[in-house]
Motif scaffolding. Structure first.
Motif, PDB file in Angstrom:
ATOM      1  N   ASN A 157     -29.944  36.546   7.849  1.00  0.00           N
ATOM      2  CA  ASN A 157     -28.660  36.322   7.190  1.00  0.00           C
ATOM      3  C   ASN A 157     -27.899  35.128   7.750  1.00  0.00           C
ATOM      4  O   ASN A 157     -26.706  34.996   7.495  1.00  0.00           O
ATOM      5  CB  ASN A 157     -27.800  37.587   7.288  1.00  0.00           C
ATOM      6  CG  ASN A 157     -28.422  38.736   6.546  1.00  0.00           C
ATOM      7  OD1 ASN A 157     -28.441  38.751   5.323  1.00  0.00           O
ATOM      8  ND2 ASN A 157     -28.985  39.692   7.276  1.00  0.00           N
ATOM      9  N   ASP A 158     -28.574  34.282   8.503  1.00  0.00           N
ATOM     10  CA  ASP A 158     -27.914  33.117   9.089  1.00  0.00           C
ATOM     11  C   ASP A 158     -27.640  32.086   7.996  1.00  0.00           C
ATOM     12  O   ASP A 158     -28.550  31.471   7.468  1.00  0.00           O
ATOM     13  CB  ASP A 158     -28.788  32.504  10.183  1.00  0.00           C
ATOM     14  CG  ASP A 158     -28.082  31.387  10.928  1.00  0.00           C
ATOM     15  OD1 ASP A 158     -26.870  31.177  10.702  1.00  0.00           O
ATOM     16  OD2 ASP A 158     -28.739  30.729  11.749  1.00  0.00           O
ATOM     17  N   GLY A 159     -26.375  31.937   7.689  1.00  0.00           N
ATOM     18  CA  GLY A 159     -25.985  30.947   6.690  1.00  0.00           C
ATOM     19  C   GLY A 159     -25.817  29.576   7.301  1.00  0.00           C
ATOM     20  O   GLY A 159     -25.431  28.622   6.619  1.00  0.00           O
ATOM     21  N   GLY A 160     -26.094  29.450   8.554  1.00  0.00           N
ATOM     22  CA  GLY A 160     -25.988  28.165   9.228  1.00  0.00           C
ATOM     23  C   GLY A 160     -25.111  28.260  10.456  1.00  0.00           C
ATOM     24  O   GLY A 160     -23.897  28.370  10.348  1.00  0.00           O
ATOM     25  N   GLY A 161     -25.723  28.266  11.598  1.00  0.00           N
ATOM     26  CA  GLY A 161     -24.978  28.204  12.846  1.00  0.00           C
ATOM     27  C   GLY A 161     -24.946  29.468  13.677  1.00  0.00           C
ATOM     28  O   GLY A 161     -24.759  29.385  14.886  1.00  0.00           O
ATOM     29  N   THR A 162     -25.101  30.628  13.078  1.00  0.00           N
ATOM     30  CA  THR A 162     -25.015  31.864  13.852  1.00  0.00           C
ATOM     31  C   THR A 162     -26.114  31.948  14.899  1.00  0.00           C
ATOM     32  O   THR A 162     -25.839  32.201  16.077  1.00  0.00           O
ATOM     33  CB  THR A 162     -25.070  33.098  12.933  1.00  0.00           C
ATOM     34  OG1 THR A 162     -23.960  33.050  12.028  1.00  0.00           O
ATOM     35  CG2 THR A 162     -25.031  34.383  13.723  1.00  0.00           C
ATOM     36  N   VAL A 163     -27.355  31.743  14.503  1.00  0.00           N
ATOM     37  CA  VAL A 163     -28.474  31.834  15.444  1.00  0.00           C
ATOM     38  C   VAL A 163     -28.341  30.760  16.524  1.00  0.00           C
ATOM     39  O   VAL A 163     -28.560  31.034  17.713  1.00  0.00           O
ATOM     40  CB  VAL A 163     -29.831  31.748  14.710  1.00  0.00           C
ATOM     41  CG1 VAL A 163     -30.980  31.593  15.683  1.00  0.00           C
ATOM     42  CG2 VAL A 163     -30.032  32.986  13.841  1.00  0.00           C
ATOM     43  N   ASP A 164     -27.938  29.561  16.149  1.00  0.00           N
ATOM     44  CA  ASP A 164     -27.742  28.499  17.141  1.00  0.00           C
ATOM     45  C   ASP A 164     -26.651  28.874  18.136  1.00  0.00           C
ATOM     46  O   ASP A 164     -26.788  28.645  19.342  1.00  0.00           O
ATOM     47  CB  ASP A 164     -27.398  27.171  16.462  1.00  0.00           C
ATOM     48  CG  ASP A 164     -28.586  26.568  15.737  1.00  0.00           C
ATOM     49  OD1 ASP A 164     -29.742  26.942  16.038  1.00  0.00           O
ATOM     50  OD2 ASP A 164     -28.356  25.717  14.853  1.00  0.00           O
ATOM     51  N   TRP A 165     -25.549  29.451  17.644  1.00  0.00           N
ATOM     52  CA  TRP A 165     -24.462  29.869  18.533  1.00  0.00           C
ATOM     53  C   TRP A 165     -24.949  30.965  19.478  1.00  0.00           C
ATOM     54  O   TRP A 165     -24.667  30.938  20.682  1.00  0.00           O
ATOM     55  CB  TRP A 165     -23.259  30.345  17.722  1.00  0.00           C
ATOM     56  CG  TRP A 165     -22.174  30.959  18.552  1.00  0.00           C
ATOM     57  CD1 TRP A 165     -21.736  32.238  18.502  1.00  0.00           C
ATOM     58  CD2 TRP A 165     -21.412  30.336  19.596  1.00  0.00           C
ATOM     59  NE1 TRP A 165     -20.753  32.455  19.437  1.00  0.00           N
ATOM     60  CE2 TRP A 165     -20.540  31.302  20.123  1.00  0.00           C
ATOM     61  CE3 TRP A 165     -21.394  29.054  20.149  1.00  0.00           C
ATOM     62  CZ2 TRP A 165     -19.644  31.026  21.159  1.00  0.00           C
ATOM     63  CZ3 TRP A 165     -20.505  28.790  21.185  1.00  0.00           C
ATOM     64  CH2 TRP A 165     -19.642  29.760  21.675  1.00  0.00           C
ATOM     65  N   LEU A 166     -25.708  31.918  18.966  1.00  0.00           N
ATOM     66  CA  LEU A 166     -26.239  32.991  19.815  1.00  0.00           C
ATOM     67  C   LEU A 166     -27.197  32.427  20.862  1.00  0.00           C
ATOM     68  O   LEU A 166     -27.217  32.903  22.004  1.00  0.00           O
ATOM     69  CB  LEU A 166     -26.925  34.052  18.957  1.00  0.00           C
ATOM     70  CG  LEU A 166     -25.988  34.858  18.045  1.00  0.00           C
ATOM     71  CD1 LEU A 166     -26.782  35.688  17.053  1.00  0.00           C
ATOM     72  CD2 LEU A 166     -25.049  35.724  18.869  1.00  0.00           C
TER      73      LEU A 166
END
Length: 178
Positions: A137-146
């Motif tokens: 469900n990463d719309g852009g940036g969530t996984v990178d932030w995590l």
């Protein structure tokens, strides 16, 4: 991260004709929903049972922690403002709660000087970016932030974790000074 939660939790108020949490209505990607999970009636009397049934078995929590605070919050929010919420939103709430309590565990362990607890927290925090709810469900940036939070935790940098807690976590979940 807040964007994923907001998108997954966004609901529209409605009155259910049958009064059950499980509506039998599923999302249709390409219309307004972002996934095919079931729409749930958050104001239904059985919403708590449905939320409890969606409790993850694959996400770890620190010793002594339970899913009860996030279940209670989801039910209270649903009773206060009945709406439709996709099951993905419930799964996201559990995952966000787990991230928050692990961030809090990492801070508490560091404050206590407990290197074994710090090590366990870092191990879990490093795995968070690969949790399916975030990847799918990463719309852009969530996984990178995590990933950046995990990297900071690995190197003992409290800044990103404290920032994440302040921005995204309910203080009663954490149990340490933010």
């Amino acid at each position: 991260m807040a964007g994923l939660a907001a998108a997954a939790l966004l609901g529209t108020a409605f009155a259910s004709t049958d009064g059950l949490a499980r509506t039998g209505i599923f999302g249709s990607p390409g219309l307004t929903e972002n996934d095919t999970s079931e729409w749930l009636n958050t104001g239904a009397p059985d919403f708590r049972e449905v939320v409890e049934s969606l409790r993850p078995s694959d996400l770890p929590l620190p010793a002594g922690r339970s899913w009860q605070p996030v279940i209670d919050q989801q039910v209270a929010d649903g009773q206060r403002e009945p709406a439709r919420m996709q099951a993905t939103g419930v799964h996201a709430a559990f995952a966000h709660y787990a991230v928050c309590v692990w961030d809090g565990e990492w801070l508490a362990a560091r404050q206590a000087g407990d290197t074994a607890r710090v090590g366990r927290a870092v191990e879990v925090i490093r795995g968070v970016p690969s949790w399916p709810i975030f990847v799918e469900n990463d719309g852009g940036g969530t996984v990178d932030w995590l990933r950046s939070i995990a990297e900071a935790a690995t190197h003992g940098d409290e800044g990103p974790i404290r920032q994440h807690i302040r921005a995204n976590c309910t203080s009663s979940w954490i149990g340490v000074d933010q």
